[in-house]
Scaffold this active site. Structure first.
Site, PDB file in Angstrom:
ATOM      1  N   SER A 144     -52.013  -8.221  16.617  1.00 27.55           N
ATOM      2  CA  SER A 144     -51.208  -8.853  15.595  1.00 27.55           C
ATOM      3  C   SER A 144     -51.436  -8.345  14.313  1.00 27.55           C
ATOM      4  O   SER A 144     -52.505  -7.675  14.299  1.00 27.55           O
ATOM      5  CB  SER A 144     -51.889 -10.507  15.462  1.00 27.55           C
ATOM      6  N   TYR A 167     -45.492  -8.825  10.726  1.00 25.07           N
ATOM      7  CA  TYR A 167     -45.005  -9.759   9.532  1.00 25.07           C
ATOM      8  C   TYR A 167     -44.672  -8.864   8.371  1.00 25.07           C
ATOM      9  O   TYR A 167     -45.101  -7.784   7.874  1.00 25.07           O
ATOM     10  CB  TYR A 167     -46.104 -10.846   9.011  1.00 25.07           C
ATOM     11  N   THR A 193     -41.713 -10.147  13.916  1.00 27.66           N
ATOM     12  CA  THR A 193     -41.596 -11.783  13.975  1.00 27.66           C
ATOM     13  C   THR A 193     -40.628 -12.227  13.149  1.00 27.66           C
ATOM     14  O   THR A 193     -40.784 -11.827  11.836  1.00 27.66           O
ATOM     15  CB  THR A 193     -42.934 -12.463  13.906  1.00 27.66           C
ATOM     16  N   LYS A 268     -38.669 -10.241  17.769  1.00 27.89           N
ATOM     17  CA  LYS A 268     -39.579 -11.539  18.306  1.00 27.89           C
ATOM     18  C   LYS A 268     -39.202 -12.623  17.599  1.00 27.89           C
ATOM     19  O   LYS A 268     -39.591 -13.104  16.671  1.00 27.89           O
ATOM     20  CB  LYS A 268     -40.914 -11.289  18.254  1.00 27.89           C
ATOM     21  N   HIS A 292     -42.485 -19.265  19.062  1.00 30.25           N
ATOM     22  CA  HIS A 292     -43.827 -18.930  18.213  1.00 30.25           C
ATOM     23  C   HIS A 292     -44.957 -19.737  18.651  1.00 30.25           C
ATOM     24  O   HIS A 292     -45.821 -20.329  18.111  1.00 30.25           O
ATOM     25  CB  HIS A 292     -43.781 -19.029  16.797  1.00 30.25           C
TER      26      HIS A 292
END
Length: 407
Positions: A144, A167, A193, A268, A292
């Site tokens: 992440s 992100y 994402t 994603k 998510h």
């Protein structure tokens, strides 16, 4: 002024000690009882109850909860139960081959690890343990952006195939720097994402006033003055996202990312045919069907319900993957039967990490692998290519005409 600073330092130090005591230094009798319980784990879902006992409430709620009414959170799991098998019999299943190739990399199985943030809240080893467990299992770990270990630190754990979840921040220099660091650290793909222009309404985090514990940082952003999360009147994470994440993110940014890295981009957060086609037009190398973990918009379909629509729209041009709700090897089989090239697991990783550290994550991967192998055998499949749509029946299948009985 100095006295105030000292008091703050003592407070943080005390919090740190108490937090890790919660995780690691339970009273002997309780520790023995928990150790015995973890030894008795027979399926992935049992780790959640162990994690709930071991973790501070704020941390457990952060990992476990979904958005608003949590309908999609329950549906992510329940939807799998409505898909039934059509097994074939009298097939030689003495040898089962679960190996696959994902984005050019040979894996031992189509079960991979999804990005889950702030893993050192679950266990002091955090992302280090997860990376080692994934490597030992011969599969992919996705790190992440909001990890409590940096890309460089995870790379230092040894060899392994790793993707990096991204992100997009308002400051694109931050994004470019992070992507280049991941590439230099040997990461093999970017999982972008795309479903989080704003954080979903996670009411457990609001009630708990969630924030990153003061002894931890978002390690990838530590040197950029973006590694800490301020306390807020509701969710500290929601405030952080509102301040840093770029709400203007659009398809042109998928193309922009391709200009700053040679890593393939997986999009994603896709759950519709329309966005599947747009992702492919924008140059996506793969698609992850994801809601998510039901933490963004409530009342969207379970990912397993959305999967086939996305697969049909992709028309084989790019691989399609799935995350959300996978807790059994039977779930893995159902996803592959509906066209997925592989699946990612998230919550099972952090719950098992909280329960047993690296050993827990290894055990989750082992249990899912063994269950998946058994499902293949009992369905009459000896390799992944033999898993077909005809091996399952779904609630949306049209009734099939049956021949009239002969008198």
């Amino acid at each position: 002024m100095c006295e105030t600073k000292d008091r703050a330092h003592v407070h943080v130090h005390t919090y740190n000690i108490h937090f890790h005591q919660d995780l690691m230094t339970l009273p002997n009798s309780l520790a023995k009882r928990k150790s015995a319980r973890t030894m008795e784990v027979t399926n992935v879902s049992e780790y959640q109850a162990i994690a709930k006992e071991k973790l501070p409430k704020m941390v457990y709620d952060y990992y476990a909860s979904g958005a608003e009414d949590q309908w999609t959170l329950e549906e992510n799991r329940n939807a799998f139960t409505r898909i039934l098998f059509r097994p074939r019999i009298l097939i030689d299943v003495s040898k089962i081959d679960m190996t696959t190739t994902i984005m050019g990399f040979k894996l031992s199985m189509p079960i991979m690890i999804a990005p889950t943030a702030m893993q050192k809240m679950a266990h002091p080893d955090g992302e280090y343990a997860t990376a080692r467990a994934a490597s030992a299992a011969g599969t992919i770990m996705t790190l992440s952006s909001w990890a409590t270990s940096s890309v460089e630190e995870v790379a230092s754990t040894g060899p392994g195939i790793r993707f990096f979840q991204l992100y997009v921040y308002k400051d694109r220099n931050v994004v470019a720097q992070l992507v280049r660091r991941a590439e230099r650290a040997g990461f093999k793909a970017i999982a972008l994402t795309v479903d989080t222009p704003r954080l979903g309404r996670r009411e457990a985090d609001i009630k708990n006033r969630f924030t990153l514990p003061p002894f931890l940082t978002l390690k990838n952003f530590e040197g950029l003055d973006l590694g800490k999360m301020d306390e807020a009147n509701d969710s500290g994470l929601a405030s952080y996202v509102a301040g840093q994440i770029d709400r203007t993110l659009s398809w042109k940014d998928v193309k922009w990312l391709q200009t700053i890295t040679t890593m393939p981009i997986l999009v994603k957060g896709v759950i519709t045919a329309e966005d599947t086609r747009l992702a492919i037009q924008a140059g996506a190398a793969g698609i992850i069907v994801s809601n998510h973990g039901a933490r963004q918009l409530d009342y969207v379909p379970a990912t397993i319900m959305a999967l086939e629509e996305v697969v049909k729209a992709a028309q084989g041009r790019v691989p399609v993957f799935l995350d959300g709700g996978v807790r059994r090897g039977t779930d893995v089989f159902k996803a592959l039967a509906l066209g997925a090239s592989g699946i990612f697991i998230g919550r099972p990783v952090v719950f098992s990490l909280a329960a047993e550290g690296e050993a827990g994550v290894r055990n989750v991967l082992k249990m899912l692998r063994e269950e998946f192998e058994l499902t293949m055998a009992l369905s009459g499949c000896t390799s992944l290519k033999e898993i077909t749509r005809d091996h399952i029946v779904t609630p949306w299948d049209a009734p099939k005409a049956r021949p009239a009985p002969r008198l």
